[in-house]
Design a protein around this motif. Structure first.
Motif, PDB file in Angstrom:
ATOM      1  N   ILE A  23       7.782   3.653  -1.750  1.00  0.00           N
ATOM      2  CA  ILE A  23       8.151   2.433  -2.475  1.00  0.00           C
ATOM      3  C   ILE A  23       6.956   1.955  -3.282  1.00  0.00           C
ATOM      4  O   ILE A  23       5.807   2.069  -2.852  1.00  0.00           O
ATOM      5  CB  ILE A  23       8.668   1.334  -1.513  1.00  0.00           C
ATOM      6  CG1 ILE A  23       9.271   0.171  -2.302  1.00  0.00           C
ATOM      7  CG2 ILE A  23       7.566   0.876  -0.565  1.00  0.00           C
ATOM      8  CD1 ILE A  23      10.140  -0.731  -1.469  1.00  0.00           C
ATOM      9  N   ARG A  24       7.267   1.488  -4.484  1.00  0.00           N
ATOM     10  CA  ARG A  24       6.234   0.927  -5.363  1.00  0.00           C
ATOM     11  C   ARG A  24       6.759  -0.388  -5.909  1.00  0.00           C
ATOM     12  O   ARG A  24       7.894  -0.472  -6.381  1.00  0.00           O
ATOM     13  CB  ARG A  24       5.945   1.910  -6.510  1.00  0.00           C
ATOM     14  CG  ARG A  24       4.812   1.449  -7.413  1.00  0.00           C
ATOM     15  CD  ARG A  24       4.531   2.439  -8.522  1.00  0.00           C
ATOM     16  NE  ARG A  24       5.654   2.504  -9.437  1.00  0.00           N
ATOM     17  CZ  ARG A  24       6.067   3.625 -10.034  1.00  0.00           C
ATOM     18  NH1 ARG A  24       5.479   4.765  -9.812  1.00  0.00           N
ATOM     19  NH2 ARG A  24       7.081   3.584 -10.867  1.00  0.00           N
ATOM     20  N   HIS A  25       5.927  -1.426  -5.820  1.00  0.00           N
ATOM     21  CA  HIS A  25       6.324  -2.713  -6.397  1.00  0.00           C
ATOM     22  C   HIS A  25       5.073  -3.521  -6.722  1.00  0.00           C
ATOM     23  O   HIS A  25       3.985  -3.245  -6.221  1.00  0.00           O
ATOM     24  CB  HIS A  25       7.263  -3.501  -5.468  1.00  0.00           C
ATOM     25  CG  HIS A  25       6.635  -3.935  -4.187  1.00  0.00           C
ATOM     26  ND1 HIS A  25       5.867  -5.063  -4.068  1.00  0.00           N
ATOM     27  CD2 HIS A  25       6.652  -3.383  -2.956  1.00  0.00           C
ATOM     28  CE1 HIS A  25       5.453  -5.191  -2.824  1.00  0.00           C
ATOM     29  NE2 HIS A  25       5.904  -4.179  -2.128  1.00  0.00           N
ATOM     30  N   ARG A  68       3.248   3.023  -1.483  1.00  0.00           N
ATOM     31  CA  ARG A  68       3.094   3.708  -0.206  1.00  0.00           C
ATOM     32  C   ARG A  68       4.162   4.777  -0.029  1.00  0.00           C
ATOM     33  O   ARG A  68       5.283   4.630  -0.532  1.00  0.00           O
ATOM     34  CB  ARG A  68       3.205   2.715   0.968  1.00  0.00           C
ATOM     35  CG  ARG A  68       2.262   1.528   0.901  1.00  0.00           C
ATOM     36  CD  ARG A  68       0.806   1.929   1.090  1.00  0.00           C
ATOM     37  NE  ARG A  68      -0.067   0.777   1.189  1.00  0.00           N
ATOM     38  CZ  ARG A  68      -0.693   0.205   0.162  1.00  0.00           C
ATOM     39  NH1 ARG A  68      -0.550   0.657  -1.058  1.00  0.00           N
ATOM     40  NH2 ARG A  68      -1.487  -0.839   0.382  1.00  0.00           N
ATOM     41  N   ILE A  69       3.802   5.842   0.700  1.00  0.00           N
ATOM     42  CA  ILE A  69       4.730   6.930   0.976  1.00  0.00           C
ATOM     43  C   ILE A  69       4.651   7.317   2.452  1.00  0.00           C
ATOM     44  O   ILE A  69       3.680   6.973   3.135  1.00  0.00           O
ATOM     45  CB  ILE A  69       4.450   8.168   0.091  1.00  0.00           C
ATOM     46  CG1 ILE A  69       3.061   8.747   0.372  1.00  0.00           C
ATOM     47  CG2 ILE A  69       4.626   7.831  -1.385  1.00  0.00           C
ATOM     48  CD1 ILE A  69       2.791  10.104  -0.277  1.00  0.00           C
ATOM     49  N   ASN A  70       5.679   8.057   2.910  1.00  0.00           N
ATOM     50  CA  ASN A  70       5.683   8.554   4.298  1.00  0.00           C
ATOM     51  C   ASN A  70       6.077  10.038   4.321  1.00  0.00           C
ATOM     52  O   ASN A  70       7.221  10.378   4.561  1.00  0.00           O
ATOM     53  CB  ASN A  70       6.592   7.706   5.190  1.00  0.00           C
ATOM     54  CG  ASN A  70       8.033   7.730   4.751  1.00  0.00           C
ATOM     55  OD1 ASN A  70       8.338   7.961   3.588  1.00  0.00           O
ATOM     56  ND2 ASN A  70       8.937   7.510   5.672  1.00  0.00           N
ATOM     57  N   GLY A  86       0.833   7.558   3.218  1.00  0.00           N
ATOM     58  CA  GLY A  86      -0.005   7.736   2.046  1.00  0.00           C
ATOM     59  C   GLY A  86      -0.060   6.484   1.210  1.00  0.00           C
ATOM     60  O   GLY A  86       0.864   5.667   1.207  1.00  0.00           O
ATOM     61  N   VAL A  87      -1.155   6.356   0.500  1.00  0.00           N
ATOM     62  CA  VAL A  87      -1.371   5.270  -0.448  1.00  0.00           C
ATOM     63  C   VAL A  87      -1.472   5.916  -1.819  1.00  0.00           C
ATOM     64  O   VAL A  87      -2.237   6.871  -2.004  1.00  0.00           O
ATOM     65  CB  VAL A  87      -2.659   4.488  -0.114  1.00  0.00           C
ATOM     66  CG1 VAL A  87      -2.891   3.392  -1.130  1.00  0.00           C
ATOM     67  CG2 VAL A  87      -2.591   3.929   1.292  1.00  0.00           C
TER      68      VAL A  87
END
Length: 164
Positions: free
Chosen positions: A100-102, A125-127, A147-148
């Protein structure tokens, strides 16, 4: 803020430990716009290449990956990504992640125009999860990661951490 329930937990349940896994840079072709669907606004990023490097695995990202994005009504973007990583020793590993990115509207507009934006100015952030063949990298099959990310004009860069 502490609560009685949290205070009573064993130490292992009060925090998350991580260690660096890899840094990955992806090249992404111009975004393909699908547009409004019965669900969210859809677009797809085609990933022709990339690289990754870490203490325990390094290599390249093979052509054929994609990033299916949904732009939601709150203007956040969710990611659904599938990639093939090829290690320097020739092992192919599947990597998939949701993310998700916001951020503030003006920051996201600048990002989408390819402008330089401070990664501290937005949330990305990612998973990741992995599928590796038996052998040297099979430990990835039993690992979760976080992850960032940061978006550059050519594509994203991620710092990925194994959750211990």
């Amino acid at each position: 803020m502490s609560t009685p329930l949290f205070d009573d937990l064993p130490a292992a349940l009060k925090s998350v430990q991580t260690r660096p896994l890899l840094v990955m840079r992806l090249d992404v072709k111009p975004i393909v716009i699908v547009g409004e669907t019965p669900g969210p606004f859809r677009r797809v990023g085609i990933v022709p290449s990339g690289t990754f490097s870490g203490e325990r695995l390094s290599g390249k990202v093979l052509d054929g990956g994609s990033d299916w994005q949904s732009v939601r009504s709150d203007r956040s973007t969710t990611l659904d990504v599938r990639l093939i990583l090829q290690t320097d020793d020739g092992t192919n590993i599947l990597m998939s992640y949701r993310g998700i990115r916001h951020g503030a509207a003006d920051v996201i507009q600048r990002l989408e125009k390819g402008e330089e934006v401070d990664p501290a100015d937005y949330y990305f952030r990612i998973n990741p999860i992995f599928e590796a063949p038996a052998g040297k990298y099979e430990w990835l099959n039993r690992s979760l990661a976080i992850g960032v990310g940061h978006r550059f004009s050519y594509g994203p860069v991620y710092s990925v951490f194994e959750i211990l």
